[in-house]
Design a protein around this motif. Structure first.
Motif, PDB file in Angstrom:
ATOM      1  N   THR A 310       0.829  -1.207   0.000  1.00  0.00           N
ATOM      2  CA  THR A 310       0.000   0.000   0.000  1.00  0.00           C
ATOM      3  C   THR A 310       0.865   1.260   0.000  1.00  0.00           C
ATOM      4  OG1 THR A 310      -1.739  -1.225   1.128  1.00  0.00           O
ATOM      5  CG2 THR A 310      -1.863   1.171   1.270  1.00  0.00           C
ATOM      6  N   ALA A 311       1.960   1.227   0.770  1.00  0.00           N
ATOM      7  CA  ALA A 311       2.873   2.378   0.816  1.00  0.00           C
ATOM      8  C   ALA A 311       3.516   2.592  -0.557  1.00  0.00           C
ATOM      9  CB  ALA A 311       3.931   2.161   1.891  1.00  0.00           C
ATOM     10  N   LYS A 312       3.944   1.488  -1.172  1.00  0.00           N
ATOM     11  CA  LYS A 312       4.599   1.604  -2.485  1.00  0.00           C
ATOM     12  C   LYS A 312       3.663   2.176  -3.548  1.00  0.00           C
ATOM     13  CE  LYS A 312       6.496  -2.584  -2.719  1.00  0.00           C
ATOM     14  NZ  LYS A 312       7.288  -3.771  -3.046  1.00  0.00           N
ATOM     15  N   SER A 313       2.374   1.966  -3.363  1.00  0.00           N
ATOM     16  CA  SER A 313       1.409   2.462  -4.348  1.00  0.00           C
ATOM     17  C   SER A 313       1.179   3.971  -4.204  1.00  0.00           C
ATOM     18  CB  SER A 313       0.072   1.725  -4.184  1.00  0.00           C
ATOM     19  OG  SER A 313      -0.626   2.259  -3.054  1.00  0.00           O
ATOM     20  N   GLY A 314       1.785   4.580  -3.184  1.00  0.00           N
ATOM     21  CA  GLY A 314       1.627   6.027  -3.006  1.00  0.00           C
ATOM     22  C   GLY A 314       0.392   6.416  -2.203  1.00  0.00           C
ATOM     23  N   TYR A 315      -0.190   5.447  -1.523  1.00  0.00           N
ATOM     24  CA  TYR A 315      -1.439   5.664  -0.776  1.00  0.00           C
ATOM     25  C   TYR A 315      -1.259   6.666   0.370  1.00  0.00           C
ATOM     26  CZ  TYR A 315      -5.485   4.124   2.109  1.00  0.00           C
ATOM     27  OH  TYR A 315      -6.630   4.049   2.859  1.00  0.00           O
ATOM     28  N   PHE A 316      -0.103   6.600   1.036  1.00  0.00           N
ATOM     29  CA  PHE A 316       0.095   7.475   2.199  1.00  0.00           C
ATOM     30  C   PHE A 316       0.711   8.791   1.743  1.00  0.00           C
ATOM     31  CE2 PHE A 316       0.502   3.057   3.753  1.00  0.00           C
ATOM     32  CZ  PHE A 316      -0.596   3.037   4.607  1.00  0.00           C
ATOM     33  N   THR A 317      -0.019   9.861   1.917  1.00  0.00           N
ATOM     34  CA  THR A 317       0.458  11.157   1.426  1.00  0.00           C
ATOM     35  C   THR A 317       1.015  12.019   2.553  1.00  0.00           C
ATOM     36  OG1 THR A 317      -1.803  11.967   1.615  1.00  0.00           O
ATOM     37  CG2 THR A 317      -1.094  11.197  -0.566  1.00  0.00           C
ATOM     38  N   GLU A 318       0.726  11.655   3.784  1.00  0.00           N
ATOM     39  CA  GLU A 318       1.291  12.411   4.899  1.00  0.00           C
ATOM     40  C   GLU A 318       1.685  11.472   6.050  1.00  0.00           C
ATOM     41  OE1 GLU A 318      -2.314  14.593   6.731  1.00  0.00           O
ATOM     42  OE2 GLU A 318      -2.467  14.806   4.548  1.00  0.00           O
ATOM     43  N   PRO A 319       2.432  11.981   7.043  1.00  0.00           N
ATOM     44  CA  PRO A 319       2.843  11.123   8.153  1.00  0.00           C
ATOM     45  C   PRO A 319       1.623  10.462   8.809  1.00  0.00           C
ATOM     46  CG  PRO A 319       3.999  13.211   8.260  1.00  0.00           C
ATOM     47  CD  PRO A 319       2.978  13.342   7.158  1.00  0.00           C
ATOM     48  N   ALA A 320       1.793   9.212   9.195  1.00  0.00           N
ATOM     49  CA  ALA A 320       0.664   8.482   9.788  1.00  0.00           C
ATOM     50  C   ALA A 320       1.179   7.388  10.699  1.00  0.00           C
ATOM     51  CB  ALA A 320      -0.187   7.870   8.673  1.00  0.00           C
ATOM     52  N   THR A 321       0.326   7.002  11.632  1.00  0.00           N
ATOM     53  CA  THR A 321       0.627   5.890  12.534  1.00  0.00           C
ATOM     54  C   THR A 321      -0.082   4.635  12.027  1.00  0.00           C
ATOM     55  OG1 THR A 321       0.773   7.413  14.386  1.00  0.00           O
ATOM     56  CG2 THR A 321       0.444   5.108  14.923  1.00  0.00           C
ATOM     57  N   CYS A 322       0.673   3.562  11.877  1.00  0.00           N
ATOM     58  CA  CYS A 322       0.118   2.302  11.380  1.00  0.00           C
ATOM     59  C   CYS A 322       0.393   1.192  12.381  1.00  0.00           C
ATOM     60  CB  CYS A 322       0.773   1.910  10.059  1.00  0.00           C
ATOM     61  SG  CYS A 322       0.635   3.159   8.773  1.00  0.00           S
ATOM     62  N   VAL A 323      -0.635   0.468  12.749  1.00  0.00           N
ATOM     63  CA  VAL A 323      -0.450  -0.725  13.584  1.00  0.00           C
ATOM     64  C   VAL A 323      -0.681  -1.955  12.714  1.00  0.00           C
ATOM     65  CG1 VAL A 323      -1.414  -2.104  15.467  1.00  0.00           C
ATOM     66  CG2 VAL A 323      -1.042   0.351  15.793  1.00  0.00           C
ATOM     67  N   CYS A 324       0.295  -2.864  12.714  1.00  0.00           N
ATOM     68  CA  CYS A 324       0.147  -4.140  12.013  1.00  0.00           C
ATOM     69  C   CYS A 324      -0.091  -5.233  13.049  1.00  0.00           C
ATOM     70  CB  CYS A 324       1.413  -4.485  11.233  1.00  0.00           C
ATOM     71  SG  CYS A 324       1.780  -3.322   9.911  1.00  0.00           S
ATOM     72  N   ILE A 325      -1.159  -5.989  12.863  1.00  0.00           N
ATOM     73  CA  ILE A 325      -1.438  -7.081  13.801  1.00  0.00           C
ATOM     74  C   ILE A 325      -0.665  -8.321  13.359  1.00  0.00           C
ATOM     75  CG2 ILE A 325      -3.234  -8.456  14.921  1.00  0.00           C
ATOM     76  CD1 ILE A 325      -3.474  -5.410  15.407  1.00  0.00           C
ATOM     77  N   LEU A 326       0.233  -8.761  14.241  1.00  0.00           N
ATOM     78  CA  LEU A 326       0.965 -10.013  13.980  1.00  0.00           C
ATOM     79  C   LEU A 326       0.244 -11.105  14.759  1.00  0.00           C
ATOM     80  CD1 LEU A 326       4.675  -8.806  14.057  1.00  0.00           C
ATOM     81  CD2 LEU A 326       3.061  -8.901  12.146  1.00  0.00           C
ATOM     82  N   THR A 327      -0.650 -11.773  14.052  1.00  0.00           N
ATOM     83  CA  THR A 327      -1.665 -12.618  14.672  1.00  0.00           C
ATOM     84  C   THR A 327      -1.154 -13.898  15.344  1.00  0.00           C
ATOM     85  OG1 THR A 327      -1.959 -13.374  12.414  1.00  0.00           O
ATOM     86  CG2 THR A 327      -3.583 -11.817  13.250  1.00  0.00           C
ATOM     87  N   GLY A 328      -0.016 -14.440  14.846  1.00  0.00           N
ATOM     88  CA  GLY A 328       0.461 -15.708  15.402  1.00  0.00           C
ATOM     89  C   GLY A 328       1.981 -15.777  15.454  1.00  0.00           C
ATOM     90  N   HIS A 329       2.499 -16.594  16.334  1.00  0.00           N
ATOM     91  CA  HIS A 329       3.948 -16.725  16.546  1.00  0.00           C
ATOM     92  C   HIS A 329       4.630 -17.489  15.407  1.00  0.00           C
ATOM     93  CE1 HIS A 329       7.747 -17.294  18.569  1.00  0.00           C
ATOM     94  NE2 HIS A 329       7.323 -16.481  19.516  1.00  0.00           N
ATOM     95  N   GLY A 330       5.867 -17.112  15.130  1.00  0.00           N
ATOM     96  CA  GLY A 330       6.639 -17.797  14.091  1.00  0.00           C
ATOM     97  C   GLY A 330       6.886 -19.273  14.362  1.00  0.00           C
ATOM     98  N   LEU A 331       6.944 -19.642  15.646  1.00  0.00           N
ATOM     99  CA  LEU A 331       7.214 -21.050  15.978  1.00  0.00           C
ATOM    100  C   LEU A 331       6.039 -21.968  15.635  1.00  0.00           C
ATOM    101  CD1 LEU A 331       9.036 -20.561  19.392  1.00  0.00           C
ATOM    102  CD2 LEU A 331      10.058 -21.254  17.216  1.00  0.00           C
ATOM    103  N   LYS A 332       4.919 -21.392  15.294  1.00  0.00           N
ATOM    104  CA  LYS A 332       3.766 -22.201  14.871  1.00  0.00           C
ATOM    105  C   LYS A 332       4.094 -23.020  13.623  1.00  0.00           C
ATOM    106  CE  LYS A 332       0.179 -20.694  17.461  1.00  0.00           C
ATOM    107  NZ  LYS A 332      -0.876 -21.561  18.014  1.00  0.00           N
ATOM    108  N   ASP A 333       4.908 -22.423  12.755  1.00  0.00           N
ATOM    109  CA  ASP A 333       5.170 -23.043  11.444  1.00  0.00           C
ATOM    110  C   ASP A 333       6.667 -23.157  11.184  1.00  0.00           C
ATOM    111  OD1 ASP A 333       4.996 -24.024   8.879  1.00  0.00           O
ATOM    112  OD2 ASP A 333       3.799 -22.370   8.076  1.00  0.00           O
ATOM    113  N   PRO A 334       7.351 -24.014  11.973  1.00  0.00           N
ATOM    114  CA  PRO A 334       8.808 -24.135  11.823  1.00  0.00           C
ATOM    115  C   PRO A 334       9.206 -24.665  10.445  1.00  0.00           C
ATOM    116  CG  PRO A 334       7.942 -25.856  13.268  1.00  0.00           C
ATOM    117  CD  PRO A 334       6.810 -24.915  13.007  1.00  0.00           C
ATOM    118  N   THR A 335       8.323 -25.439   9.841  1.00  0.00           N
ATOM    119  CA  THR A 335       8.636 -26.025   8.533  1.00  0.00           C
ATOM    120  C   THR A 335       8.855 -24.924   7.492  1.00  0.00           C
ATOM    121  OG1 THR A 335       7.073 -27.734   9.204  1.00  0.00           O
ATOM    122  CG2 THR A 335       7.857 -27.810   6.922  1.00  0.00           C
ATOM    123  N   ARG A 336       7.970 -23.917   7.503  1.00  0.00           N
ATOM    124  CA  ARG A 336       8.110 -22.813   6.554  1.00  0.00           C
ATOM    125  C   ARG A 336       9.354 -21.995   6.872  1.00  0.00           C
ATOM    126  NH1 ARG A 336       6.700 -22.593   1.724  1.00  0.00           N
ATOM    127  NH2 ARG A 336       4.770 -23.560   2.419  1.00  0.00           N
TER     128      ARG A 336
END
Ligand code: AN7
Length: 362
Positions: A310-336
């Motif tokens: 979204t940022a690369k597409s030029g969507y953000f035109t001014e300073p902004a606060t963004c929260v990204c939800i990291l829903t699950g732990h990395g150890l859930k999928d050690p295979t990947r």
């Protein structure tokens, strides 16, 4: 040994005690909790520099919940209310995390739990959790959507409680994530980035933000930016996907239960639901781990991949606060993780060879 001194802020109360006034519980509700919630909101300055230096980026690290995903927020409510109603058994369909959480909270409550998983499509850590907590784990030769259809039919016909996010108590519990973000930042972020699978979580966050806003706790609302995996993007394309596909198995869902509510969150907030490819997800997954030291599972990285796109597409035109939800732990999928990370280096126990490999010369 003396007990360690603790301050109230250091104690996790569990989301029901923390937000009791905002939840449909009474003194008669038995609180089944593993002290979920109170997850950190981690600033991600290196990521922000790489994505768009105008942005202030925070990671809501939901992988630090007791079973390693955001599902625990909803499950403490669903299992507590099931117990209050006298239920002796619960069931869910799951891409893995709902099952792990349902299994753990059921074990704690002393009730039966059954989970239906799409065979061969659930990450190893999640399967291990459901099995260890003593759930009856059934792998069906079908996808998540088939499993959800079956558990809906079963719970319509038999006295067994459904604990998928169709259960309204799940959404009630999960809205606590929005409260926590507002409690830390003082206001909601300008943009809330979140992976979308069955669409319960985007629904829950939007509900939480709205409740704080309507009560006057906060003065505005965020724009909701939801991201589906490109091969599993029914909401983006506007029709169910019969055979959803993505390496982010947690969101490999073709017919989300909360489809309409996710659209409402998108439209009422003035946000969007977009897609991210598996390559974009894996790039964000790797960046999070290597640039910020935060290990999440692939589906979770869709929020950061989406923010990047979204940022690369030029969507953000001014300073902004963004929260990204990291829903699950990395150890859930050690295979990947081991499949995409740099390879292990095999060496004999030889100091010279080790120093040579590390590029250290005498
Ligand atoms: C890590 O466990 O649907 O849009 O059955 O495990 O609320 O479905 C998991 C979903 C995002 C998507 N990230 O959330 C299940 C299941 C992770 C997830 C999602 C899931 P929703």
């Amino acid at each position: 040994m003396e007990a360690l001194a603790t301050t109230p802020a250091m104690r996790r109360a569990g989301i029901i005690e923390q937000y009791r006034d905002w939840l449909p519980v009474t003194d008669a509700t038995p609180v089944i909790t593993l002290l979920e919630g109170s997850t950190p909101l981690i600033p991600a300055p290196a990521l922000a520099r790489a994505i768009d230096p105008k942005l202030k980026v925070y990671l809501k690290y939901e992988g630090l919940n007791p079973t390693g995903s955001f599902k625990d927020r909803g499950m403490t409510m669903a299992i507590s209310k099931a117990c209050e109603a006298g239920a002796k058994a619960v069931i869910c369909a799951s891409t893995g995390n709902t099952a792990a959480s349902a299994a753990a909270y059921s074990a704690r409550a002393g009730i039966q739990c059954a989970v239906l998983l799409p065979k061969g499509e659930v990450a190893l850590g999640k399967v291990s959790q459901s099995l260890m907590h003593g759930a009856k784990v059934i792998a069906i030769d079908g996808n998540f959507d088939d499993a959800l259809r079956l558990v809906r039919e079963i719970t319509d016909e038999y006295p067994i409680e459904l604990v998928n996010s169709l259960n309204p108590y799940r959404i009630e519990g999960q809205k606590s994530g929005a409260f926590e973000i507002c409690d830390v930042l003082g206001e909601p972020p300008d943009f809330h980035c979140i992976p979308v699978g069955n669409a319960g979580n985007i629904t829950a966050y939007w509900k939480g933000y709205n409740e704080y806003f309507q009560a006057g706790v906060t003065q505005r609302l965020p724009k909701m930016l939801g991201y589906q995996a490109a091969g599993s993007a029914p909401i983006y394309y506007g029709h169910p996907i019969a055979e959803p596909d993505t390496i982010a198995t947690a969101i490999r869902i073709g017919n989300p239960a909360s489809w309409k509510k996710a659209e409402a969150a998108r439209d009422d907030s003035g946000g969007m639901i977009d897609i991210v490819t598996d390559d974009e997800i894996l790039e964000a997954y790797t960046m999070l781990a290597s640039l910020e030291g935060v290990f999440c599972e692939p589906a979770s990285a869709a929020s950061v991949a989406g923010l990047y796109k979204t940022a690369k597409s030029g969507y953000f035109t001014e300073p902004a606060t963004c929260v990204c939800i990291l829903t699950g732990h990395g150890l859930k999928d050690p295979t990947r993780a081991v499949a995409v990370a740099p390879q292990l280096i095999d060496l004999p126990p030889d100091k010279g060879r080790i120093l040579e490999t590390l590029g250290i010369s005498a």
